[in-house]
Each structure stands twice: as structure tokens, then as C-alpha cells.
Motif scaffolding. Structure first.
Motif, PDB file in Angstrom:
ATOM      1  N   ILE A  17       0.840  -1.196   0.000  1.00  6.93           N
ATOM      2  CA  ILE A  17       0.000   0.000   0.000  1.00  6.93           C
ATOM      3  C   ILE A  17       0.878   1.250   0.000  1.00  6.93           C
ATOM      4  O   ILE A  17       0.641   2.189  -0.759  1.00  6.93           O
ATOM      5  N   THR A  18       1.915   1.248   0.821  1.00  7.60           N
ATOM      6  CA  THR A  18       2.832   2.391   0.873  1.00  7.60           C
ATOM      7  C   THR A  18       3.514   2.606  -0.473  1.00  7.60           C
ATOM      8  O   THR A  18       3.603   3.734  -0.968  1.00  7.60           O
ATOM      9  N   GLU A  19       3.974   1.517  -1.082  1.00  2.66           N
ATOM     10  CA  GLU A  19       4.632   1.618  -2.393  1.00  2.66           C
ATOM     11  C   GLU A  19       3.665   2.148  -3.449  1.00  2.66           C
ATOM     12  O   GLU A  19       4.031   2.989  -4.275  1.00  2.66           O
ATOM     13  N   LEU A  20       2.430   1.656  -3.428  1.00  6.78           N
ATOM     14  CA  LEU A  20       1.444   2.119  -4.403  1.00  6.78           C
ATOM     15  C   LEU A  20       1.130   3.599  -4.210  1.00  6.78           C
ATOM     16  O   LEU A  20       1.001   4.344  -5.188  1.00  6.78           O
ATOM     17  N   LEU A  21       1.015   4.031  -2.968  1.00  6.00           N
ATOM     18  CA  LEU A  21       0.772   5.451  -2.704  1.00  6.00           C
ATOM     19  C   LEU A  21       1.925   6.301  -3.243  1.00  6.00           C
ATOM     20  O   LEU A  21       1.701   7.363  -3.843  1.00  6.00           O
ATOM     21  N   ASN A  22       3.159   5.832  -3.035  1.00  8.76           N
ATOM     22  CA  ASN A  22       4.322   6.559  -3.541  1.00  8.76           C
ATOM     23  C   ASN A  22       4.313   6.610  -5.065  1.00  8.76           C
ATOM     24  O   ASN A  22       4.608   7.649  -5.658  1.00  8.76           O
ATOM     25  N   LEU A  27       3.606   9.571 -10.126  1.00  4.65           N
ATOM     26  CA  LEU A  27       2.987   9.700 -11.449  1.00  4.65           C
ATOM     27  C   LEU A  27       2.143  10.973 -11.551  1.00  4.65           C
ATOM     28  O   LEU A  27       2.120  11.622 -12.601  1.00  4.65           O
ATOM     29  N   LYS A  28       1.485  11.335 -10.477  1.00  2.05           N
ATOM     30  CA  LYS A  28       0.708  12.583 -10.484  1.00  2.05           C
ATOM     31  C   LYS A  28       1.637  13.781 -10.681  1.00  2.05           C
ATOM     32  O   LYS A  28       1.304  14.707 -11.425  1.00  2.05           O
ATOM     33  N   THR A  54      -0.493   7.965 -21.277  1.00  4.72           N
ATOM     34  CA  THR A  54       0.199   6.841 -20.640  1.00  4.72           C
ATOM     35  C   THR A  54       0.245   7.027 -19.132  1.00  4.72           C
ATOM     36  O   THR A  54      -0.041   6.096 -18.365  1.00  4.72           O
ATOM     37  N   LEU A  55       0.598   8.231 -18.702  1.00  4.25           N
ATOM     38  CA  LEU A  55       0.654   8.506 -17.263  1.00  4.25           C
ATOM     39  C   LEU A  55      -0.721   8.407 -16.618  1.00  4.25           C
ATOM     40  O   LEU A  55      -0.862   7.885 -15.509  1.00  4.25           O
ATOM     41  N   GLN A  56      -1.744   8.887 -17.307  1.00  2.00           N
ATOM     42  CA  GLN A  56      -3.095   8.793 -16.762  1.00  2.00           C
ATOM     43  C   GLN A  56      -3.514   7.333 -16.604  1.00  2.00           C
ATOM     44  O   GLN A  56      -4.126   6.959 -15.605  1.00  2.00           O
TER      45      GLN A  56
END
Length: 112
Positions: A17-22, A27-28, A54-56
Motif C-alpha cells: 500500500i505504501t509503495e502504491l501510494l508513492n 505519477l501525479k 500513458t501517465l493517466q
């Protein structure tokens, strides 16, 4: 330690979860950087549009992964609570009792 053990699974979920949030945040920021570049240069190029798309898509994918990881984490917490309540009421599943005894033995082995 057994990789299928609930405590290990919970730790892995928290880390995921922490990695995904990072990743989502990174990406944002990249997407905002491209948006700023487009704003300052005027008309976005085809390459910039592709990068933004791609980023979106990556942000969308990571947000879905994050939602899945959070849901899985909540399920693990729910199982822990159920087992804890059962133990307090004097009812303990044999597998849970065996796992707890194994944890106690492991802790005793670590304490010198």
C-alpha cells in the motif's frame, strides 16, 4: 518465518500500500509536470499527448491496485478481529491456537 503466515501477509500488504501510494504520487507529479510543459509551450505535441495518456493510465491502474490492496488489508484485519473476539469468548479455532503457540515459541527463541 512462513510466508503464508497472517502477520507476514499483513506486513507485505502495508508495504505494498505504501509503495502504491508513492507510485501514484510520483505519477501525479510527472503528469502535472507534463501539463505545465504543455501550458507554457502552448499547443501540446502528439508525443506529449501520448505521454499524458500513458501517465493517466498508469495512475488509474495504480489507484485500482491501491484500492484492491486496501480491501485485502481490511479483510485481513477483519479476520484478526474475528479470531480475537472468539479467543476472548473462550472459543479458539485449532489452527489459530496452533499459530499462536508457534508465535510464542518463536518469541521465546528470540529472547535470550
Amino acid at each position: 518465518m512462513d510466508s503464508g503466515h497472517p502477520c507476514t501477509a499483513r506486513g507485505k500488504l502495508c508495504h505494498a500500500i505504501t509503495e502504491l501510494l508513492n507510485d501514484v504520487e510520483r505519477l501525479k507529479q510527472a503528469l502535472n509536470g507534463l501539463s505545465q510543459l504543455t501550458y507554457t509551450t502552448g499547443i501540446p505535441s502528439k508525443r506529449q499527448n501520448q505521454q499524458v495518456e500513458t501517465l493517466q493510465n498508469q495512475v488509474k491502474s495504480l489507484q485500482q491496485q491501491l484500492a484492491d490492496a486496501k480491501r485485502q488489508h481490511q479483510e485481513v484485519v477483519s479476520v484478526y478481529r474475528t479470531h480475537l473476539l472468539s479467543a476472548v469468548q473462550g472459543h479458539m479455532d485449532e489452527d489459530v491456537q496452533a499459530a499462536l503457540l508457534q508465535i510464542i515459541r518463536m518469541r521465546q527463541g528470540l529472547v535470550c
